[in-house]
Scaffold this motif. Structure first.
Motif, PDB file in Angstrom:
ATOM      1  N   SER A  15      -3.715   0.735   9.244  1.00  0.00           N
ATOM      2  CA  SER A  15      -4.513   1.506  10.204  1.00  0.00           C
ATOM      3  C   SER A  15      -4.589   0.810  11.555  1.00  0.00           C
ATOM      4  O   SER A  15      -4.698   1.464  12.601  1.00  0.00           O
ATOM      5  CB  SER A  15      -5.923   1.725   9.660  1.00  0.00           C
ATOM      6  OG  SER A  15      -6.574   0.486   9.409  1.00  0.00           O
ATOM      7  N   ALA A  16      -4.482  -0.530  11.552  1.00  0.00           N
ATOM      8  CA  ALA A  16      -4.572  -1.272  12.808  1.00  0.00           C
ATOM      9  C   ALA A  16      -3.370  -1.044  13.712  1.00  0.00           C
ATOM     10  O   ALA A  16      -3.434  -1.284  14.918  1.00  0.00           O
ATOM     11  CB  ALA A  16      -4.718  -2.759  12.517  1.00  0.00           C
ATOM     12  N   VAL A  17      -2.260  -0.582  13.123  1.00  0.00           N
ATOM     13  CA  VAL A  17      -1.062  -0.301  13.924  1.00  0.00           C
ATOM     14  C   VAL A  17      -0.737   1.194  13.900  1.00  0.00           C
ATOM     15  O   VAL A  17       0.406   1.605  14.077  1.00  0.00           O
ATOM     16  CB  VAL A  17       0.145  -1.126  13.426  1.00  0.00           C
ATOM     17  CG1 VAL A  17      -0.060  -2.599  13.720  1.00  0.00           C
ATOM     18  CG2 VAL A  17       0.379  -0.913  11.942  1.00  0.00           C
ATOM     19  N   ASP A  18      -1.804   1.993  13.656  1.00  0.00           N
ATOM     20  CA  ASP A  18      -1.713   3.459  13.754  1.00  0.00           C
ATOM     21  C   ASP A  18      -0.742   4.085  12.757  1.00  0.00           C
ATOM     22  O   ASP A  18      -0.108   5.111  13.053  1.00  0.00           O
ATOM     23  CB  ASP A  18      -1.318   3.880  15.177  1.00  0.00           C
ATOM     24  CG  ASP A  18      -2.356   3.467  16.216  1.00  0.00           C
ATOM     25  OD1 ASP A  18      -3.554   3.490  15.867  1.00  0.00           O
ATOM     26  OD2 ASP A  18      -1.977   3.122  17.345  1.00  0.00           O
ATOM     27  N   ILE A  19      -0.618   3.492  11.577  1.00  0.00           N
ATOM     28  CA  ILE A  19       0.162   4.121  10.506  1.00  0.00           C
ATOM     29  C   ILE A  19      -0.772   4.991   9.688  1.00  0.00           C
ATOM     30  O   ILE A  19      -1.824   4.544   9.231  1.00  0.00           O
ATOM     31  CB  ILE A  19       0.822   3.065   9.606  1.00  0.00           C
ATOM     32  CG1 ILE A  19       1.928   2.335  10.380  1.00  0.00           C
ATOM     33  CG2 ILE A  19       1.407   3.710   8.345  1.00  0.00           C
ATOM     34  CD1 ILE A  19       2.635   1.274   9.575  1.00  0.00           C
ATOM     35  N   ASP A  20      -0.397   6.244   9.522  1.00  0.00           N
ATOM     36  CA  ASP A  20      -1.223   7.200   8.798  1.00  0.00           C
ATOM     37  C   ASP A  20      -0.948   7.079   7.301  1.00  0.00           C
ATOM     38  O   ASP A  20      -0.188   7.845   6.716  1.00  0.00           O
ATOM     39  CB  ASP A  20      -0.930   8.627   9.281  1.00  0.00           C
ATOM     40  CG  ASP A  20      -1.875   9.651   8.631  1.00  0.00           C
ATOM     41  OD1 ASP A  20      -2.933   9.232   8.133  1.00  0.00           O
ATOM     42  OD2 ASP A  20      -1.533  10.850   8.635  1.00  0.00           O
ATOM     43  N   GLY A  21      -1.551   6.091   6.684  1.00  0.00           N
ATOM     44  CA  GLY A  21      -1.357   5.871   5.256  1.00  0.00           C
ATOM     45  C   GLY A  21      -1.988   4.561   4.849  1.00  0.00           C
ATOM     46  O   GLY A  21      -2.334   3.733   5.693  1.00  0.00           O
ATOM     47  N   PRO A  22      -2.155   4.346   3.552  1.00  0.00           N
ATOM     48  CA  PRO A  22      -2.773   3.108   3.079  1.00  0.00           C
ATOM     49  C   PRO A  22      -1.808   1.944   3.157  1.00  0.00           C
ATOM     50  O   PRO A  22      -0.597   2.124   3.329  1.00  0.00           O
ATOM     51  CB  PRO A  22      -3.102   3.441   1.619  1.00  0.00           C
ATOM     52  CG  PRO A  22      -2.014   4.390   1.213  1.00  0.00           C
ATOM     53  CD  PRO A  22      -1.750   5.229   2.440  1.00  0.00           C
ATOM     54  N   GLY A  23      -2.334   0.737   3.050  1.00  0.00           N
ATOM     55  CA  GLY A  23      -1.479  -0.420   2.917  1.00  0.00           C
ATOM     56  C   GLY A  23      -1.530  -1.374   4.086  1.00  0.00           C
ATOM     57  O   GLY A  23      -2.484  -1.390   4.872  1.00  0.00           O
ATOM     58  N   TYR A  24      -0.456  -2.156   4.199  1.00  0.00           N
ATOM     59  CA  TYR A  24      -0.400  -3.243   5.165  1.00  0.00           C
ATOM     60  C   TYR A  24       0.968  -3.290   5.831  1.00  0.00           C
ATOM     61  O   TYR A  24       1.942  -2.722   5.333  1.00  0.00           O
ATOM     62  CB  TYR A  24      -0.680  -4.581   4.466  1.00  0.00           C
ATOM     63  CG  TYR A  24      -2.007  -4.613   3.762  1.00  0.00           C
ATOM     64  CD1 TYR A  24      -3.161  -5.009   4.432  1.00  0.00           C
ATOM     65  CD2 TYR A  24      -2.131  -4.200   2.433  1.00  0.00           C
ATOM     66  CE1 TYR A  24      -4.396  -5.017   3.795  1.00  0.00           C
ATOM     67  CE2 TYR A  24      -3.359  -4.196   1.790  1.00  0.00           C
ATOM     68  CZ  TYR A  24      -4.486  -4.599   2.477  1.00  0.00           C
ATOM     69  OH  TYR A  24      -5.709  -4.588   1.836  1.00  0.00           O
TER      70      TYR A  24
END
Length: 228
Positions: free
Chosen positions: A191-200
């Motif tokens: 989420s910190a890099v604006d990816i729409d999904g769970p994880g890292y």
């Protein structure tokens, strides 16, 4: 349950329902129509998540084909609708339809390799090692899936719970290790890099592998057997 026949039927299952336990005889094959099924295996008292199955995936075939007890446990992760086939009907399809047999054989081979890789992780005694090696393995699998080298940023689509489950560690242990990696600038939340999904996202996969002390061609201690 709807439209039952002698050999197959569709049935709905609620979250938490156990389809079969590790060590049981194989009597049915399950094909996911809707929802999600998780495959877990216990090794030396440690239970770990081996796979998450969604629509189009199936489980339970290996014990029937090999005529051996279930090698893993299957449980409903999200409310699901499954196509259930009895063992005789499944074996009839398997032996008579070359296309089905070929597809099942390929998937079984892939699952065996996948399961062995994850089971090797459980041989590490230290919880931090298990979690770090789990993350390493996910990076390798992502690279294989995307036909890319393990260079640059890699998206790891696992929640904290899933990562902990796969490594056989507690949530608290997983949080501690993720925070340590984040503190070294090696990992950040999706989420910190604006990816729409769970994880890292691992900012630099090679640096993370160096942190783990594992070369790109390294291997873990061997583990045997496959899926359910």
């Amino acid at each position: 349950m709807s439209q039952p026949t002698q050999h197959y039927f569709i049935e709905e299952y609620s979250e938490g329902t156990i389809l079969f336990e590790q060590g049981e005889d194989g009597k049915r094959v399950y094909v996911v129509q809707r929802g999600m099924v998780e495959i877990r295996r216990s090794v030396k008292g440690q239970e770990a998540l081996l796979a998450l199955l969604g629509p189009g995936d199936f489980c339970g075939e290996m014990a029937i084909i090999n005529e051996r007890p279930r090698s893993a446990k299957a449980m409903i992760r999200e409310d699901a609708e499954l196509l259930v086939l009895d063992s005789d009907f499944f074996l009839e399809l398997f032996h008579k339809d070359a296309e089905i047999a070929g597809r099942v054989a390929r998937i079984m081979s892939q699952r065996l390799d996948h399961a062995n890789r994850w089971l090797e992780v459980l041989l590490f005694k230290d919880p931090s090692e298990r979690l770090i090696h789990s993350l390493r393995l996910v990076i390798e699998e992502q690279s294989e899936t995307n036909y890319a080298e393990r260079r640059g940023a890699v998206y790891v689509p696992l929640t904290l719970r899933e990562l902990a489950d796969r490594a056989g560690v507690t949530r608290e242990q997983a949080i501690d290790m993720v925070e340590r990696l984040a503190g070294d600038g090696l990992i950040t939340s999706a989420s910190a890099v604006d990816i729409d999904g769970p994880g890292y996202v691992v900012a630099e996969a090679d640096l993370l592998l160096d942190f783990l002390g594992v070369s790109s061609h390294g291997s873990n201690p061997h583990a045997a057997n496959g899926t359910a």
